[in-house]
Design a protein around this motif. Structure first.
Motif, PDB file in Angstrom:
ATOM      1  N   THR A  52     -11.195  54.602  12.083  1.00 24.70           N
ATOM      2  CA  THR A  52     -11.146  55.051  13.471  1.00 24.70           C
ATOM      3  C   THR A  52      -9.988  56.024  13.676  1.00 24.70           C
ATOM      4  O   THR A  52      -9.152  56.226  12.791  1.00 24.70           O
ATOM      5  CB  THR A  52     -10.983  53.860  14.445  1.00 24.70           C
ATOM      6  N   ARG A  53      -9.915  56.589  14.871  1.00 21.92           N
ATOM      7  CA  ARG A  53      -8.837  57.528  15.184  1.00 21.92           C
ATOM      8  C   ARG A  53      -7.484  56.849  15.329  1.00 21.92           C
ATOM      9  O   ARG A  53      -6.475  57.515  15.537  1.00 21.92           O
ATOM     10  CB  ARG A  53      -9.196  58.296  16.463  1.00 21.92           C
ATOM     11  N   SER A  54      -7.468  55.517  15.186  1.00 23.45           N
ATOM     12  CA  SER A  54      -6.181  54.820  15.200  1.00 23.45           C
ATOM     13  C   SER A  54      -5.293  55.254  14.037  1.00 23.45           C
ATOM     14  O   SER A  54      -4.072  55.072  14.083  1.00 23.45           O
ATOM     15  CB  SER A  54      -6.400  53.298  15.138  1.00 23.45           C
ATOM     16  N   CYS A  55      -5.892  55.832  12.988  1.00 24.54           N
ATOM     17  CA  CYS A  55      -5.088  56.303  11.864  1.00 24.54           C
ATOM     18  C   CYS A  55      -4.121  57.399  12.286  1.00 24.54           C
ATOM     19  O   CYS A  55      -3.138  57.681  11.588  1.00 24.54           O
ATOM     20  CB  CYS A  55      -5.984  56.797  10.731  1.00 24.54           C
ATOM     21  N   GLU A  75      -8.169  46.265  18.821  1.00 27.29           N
ATOM     22  CA  GLU A  75      -8.567  47.396  19.650  1.00 27.29           C
ATOM     23  C   GLU A  75      -8.168  48.688  18.943  1.00 27.29           C
ATOM     24  O   GLU A  75      -7.004  48.861  18.568  1.00 27.29           O
ATOM     25  CB  GLU A  75      -7.877  47.308  21.008  1.00 27.29           C
ATOM     26  N   ASP A  76      -9.129  49.593  18.756  1.00 28.12           N
ATOM     27  CA  ASP A  76      -8.834  50.848  18.057  1.00 28.12           C
ATOM     28  C   ASP A  76      -8.975  52.030  19.008  1.00 28.12           C
ATOM     29  O   ASP A  76      -9.306  51.866  20.186  1.00 28.12           O
ATOM     30  CB  ASP A  76      -9.731  51.005  16.829  1.00 28.12           C
ATOM     31  N   ALA A  77      -8.739  53.223  18.478  1.00 26.01           N
ATOM     32  CA  ALA A  77      -8.780  54.438  19.294  1.00 26.01           C
ATOM     33  C   ALA A  77     -10.150  55.092  19.286  1.00 26.01           C
ATOM     34  O   ALA A  77     -10.313  56.219  19.762  1.00 26.01           O
ATOM     35  CB  ALA A  77      -7.725  55.423  18.785  1.00 26.01           C
ATOM     36  N   GLY A  78     -11.134  54.400  18.759  1.00 21.17           N
ATOM     37  CA  GLY A  78     -12.496  54.914  18.778  1.00 21.17           C
ATOM     38  C   GLY A  78     -12.808  55.842  17.623  1.00 21.17           C
ATOM     39  O   GLY A  78     -11.978  56.105  16.745  1.00 21.17           O
ATOM     40  N   GLY A  79     -14.031  56.322  17.629  1.00 23.03           N
ATOM     41  CA  GLY A  79     -14.499  57.206  16.569  1.00 23.03           C
ATOM     42  C   GLY A  79     -15.977  57.458  16.745  1.00 23.03           C
ATOM     43  O   GLY A  79     -16.644  56.780  17.547  1.00 23.03           O
ATOM     44  N   PRO A  80     -16.510  58.434  16.034  1.00 21.14           N
ATOM     45  CA  PRO A  80     -17.922  58.800  16.231  1.00 21.14           C
ATOM     46  C   PRO A  80     -18.919  57.755  15.748  1.00 21.14           C
ATOM     47  O   PRO A  80     -20.062  57.719  16.210  1.00 21.14           O
ATOM     48  CB  PRO A  80     -18.061  60.095  15.423  1.00 21.14           C
ATOM     49  N   THR A  81     -18.497  56.896  14.813  1.00 20.47           N
ATOM     50  CA  THR A  81     -19.424  55.929  14.231  1.00 20.47           C
ATOM     51  C   THR A  81     -19.076  54.523  14.678  1.00 20.47           C
ATOM     52  O   THR A  81     -17.920  54.089  14.560  1.00 20.47           O
ATOM     53  CB  THR A  81     -19.389  55.976  12.691  1.00 20.47           C
ATOM     54  N   MET A  93     -21.165  52.291   2.344  1.00 14.86           N
ATOM     55  CA  MET A  93     -20.221  51.627   3.243  1.00 14.86           C
ATOM     56  C   MET A  93     -20.216  52.369   4.574  1.00 14.86           C
ATOM     57  O   MET A  93     -19.870  53.541   4.630  1.00 14.86           O
ATOM     58  CB  MET A  93     -18.809  51.636   2.644  1.00 14.86           C
ATOM     59  N   LEU A  94     -20.648  51.720   5.619  1.00 15.29           N
ATOM     60  CA  LEU A  94     -20.643  52.310   6.949  1.00 15.29           C
ATOM     61  C   LEU A  94     -19.594  51.612   7.802  1.00 15.29           C
ATOM     62  O   LEU A  94     -19.736  50.449   8.138  1.00 15.29           O
ATOM     63  CB  LEU A  94     -22.024  52.151   7.602  1.00 15.29           C
ATOM     64  N   VAL A 112     -18.639  43.579  19.193  1.00 12.66           N
ATOM     65  CA  VAL A 112     -18.016  44.887  19.325  1.00 12.66           C
ATOM     66  C   VAL A 112     -18.202  45.339  20.758  1.00 12.66           C
ATOM     67  O   VAL A 112     -19.312  45.275  21.308  1.00 12.66           O
ATOM     68  CB  VAL A 112     -18.653  45.915  18.368  1.00 12.66           C
ATOM     69  N   GLU A 113     -17.128  45.786  21.386  1.00 14.13           N
ATOM     70  CA  GLU A 113     -17.181  46.278  22.761  1.00 14.13           C
ATOM     71  C   GLU A 113     -16.571  47.676  22.808  1.00 14.13           C
ATOM     72  O   GLU A 113     -15.672  47.991  22.028  1.00 14.13           O
ATOM     73  CB  GLU A 113     -16.407  45.334  23.684  1.00 14.13           C
ATOM     74  N   GLY A 114     -17.052  48.513  23.718  1.00 17.15           N
ATOM     75  CA  GLY A 114     -16.483  49.845  23.875  1.00 17.15           C
ATOM     76  C   GLY A 114     -17.396  50.928  23.341  1.00 17.15           C
ATOM     77  O   GLY A 114     -18.576  50.703  23.053  1.00 17.15           O
ATOM     78  N   ASP A 115     -16.815  52.133  23.176  1.00 14.60           N
ATOM     79  CA  ASP A 115     -17.588  53.281  22.731  1.00 14.60           C
ATOM     80  C   ASP A 115     -16.720  54.186  21.863  1.00 14.60           C
ATOM     81  O   ASP A 115     -15.675  53.757  21.371  1.00 14.60           O
ATOM     82  CB  ASP A 115     -18.146  54.046  23.935  1.00 14.60           C
ATOM     83  N   ALA A 116     -17.153  55.431  21.713  1.00 11.93           N
ATOM     84  CA  ALA A 116     -16.447  56.356  20.830  1.00 11.93           C
ATOM     85  C   ALA A 116     -15.015  56.638  21.283  1.00 11.93           C
ATOM     86  O   ALA A 116     -14.184  57.092  20.493  1.00 11.93           O
ATOM     87  CB  ALA A 116     -17.230  57.671  20.737  1.00 11.93           C
ATOM     88  N   GLU A 117     -14.714  56.358  22.533  1.00 17.31           N
ATOM     89  CA  GLU A 117     -13.362  56.590  23.043  1.00 17.31           C
ATOM     90  C   GLU A 117     -12.410  55.438  22.711  1.00 17.31           C
ATOM     91  O   GLU A 117     -11.197  55.563  22.860  1.00 17.31           O
ATOM     92  CB  GLU A 117     -13.398  56.799  24.564  1.00 17.31           C
TER      93      GLU A 117
END
Length: 226
Positions: A52-55, A75-81, A93-94, A112-117
């Motif tokens: 995720t964008r948390s990196c 909780e992460d910063a989201g991502g496209p997948t 590996m997905l 899992v909750e949330g979206d790409a954001e």
């Protein structure tokens, strides 16, 4: 016991995963599902850092500890997948899918909750509440009490007190100085009756044998007259 909630953010760097595990291990010290909870945490936190964008920012760990459950959430910063579970036979590996399959196997519930954001991936692990074991012990003691009362003894189930467990007080009405305490406890996945001095009597499924032994102990020896 009301739930205890612990929440903290960490830089999105793999080097932080060691500290995450260390801190949560200390937080859950004594928890019956500690090892499985840490395994779930490691997978969820790793996914946040790697997939995720948390990196490029931070990820947040939340632990909610209740009487007989613990909920681990990252909780992460989201991502496209979106996170996806993979069966062991799949090669690709997905989004850490194989790791999430491990989390699903170890926990009773996950989601899992949330979206790409931004997403929250969580797992909840449960264990048998102490009250369940206590209720079983009381049930067995009540069965023994009923049998001893039929045999003419005074028997009373006493709730857990300073002994921390429920127990049965048995008295011979013909010799009230003769009193014994018996309690029920598990050993090697089986319930047994025990004397108050911690000596095993017999398995609880042999109520008749246990009651006869207690009766023998509480019956004074009568010497025949010469």
């Amino acid at each position: 016991m009301s739930a205890v909630v612990w929440r903290r953010s960490f830089p999105g760097d793999a080097i932080e995963l060691h500290d995450v595990r260390k801190l949560v291990t200390a937080l859950l010290a004594g928890c019956p599902v500690l090892d499985d909870a840490i395994a779930c945490l490691a997978e969820l936190a790793s996914n946040a850092v790697i997939h995720t964008r948390s990196c490029e920012g931070v990820f947040v760990v939340e632990v909610r500890l209740a009487r007989n459950s613990v909920r681990i959430a990252v909780e992460d910063a989201g991502g496209p997948t979106a996170p996806s579970l993979l069966s062991p036979g799949q090669e690709e590996m997905l989004e850490g899918g194989r790791g999430l399959a491990i989390v699903a196997a170890l926990s009773g519930h996950m989601g899992v909750e949330g979206d790409a954001e931004g997403r929250v991936v969580w797992a909840e692990l449960r264990w048998a509440a102490a009250e369940t074991a206590l209720a079983s012990a009381v049930d067995y003691l009540e069965q023994l009490r009923d049998r001893l009362q039929i045999m003419g003894f005074l028997a009373r189930v006493c709730p857990a007190d300073g002994r921390a467990v429920a127990y049965l007080r048995v008295i011979n009405p013909e010799a009230t100085s003769l009193t014994e305490i018996v309690y029920a406890a598990r050993e090697a996945e089986q319930w047994h009756f025990w004397w108050g001095w911690a000596e095993k009597i017999a398995a609880v499924d042999d109520i008749e044998a246990v009651s006869k032994r207690i009766a023998h102990v509480l019956t004074p020896v009568r010497h025949s007259e010469s």
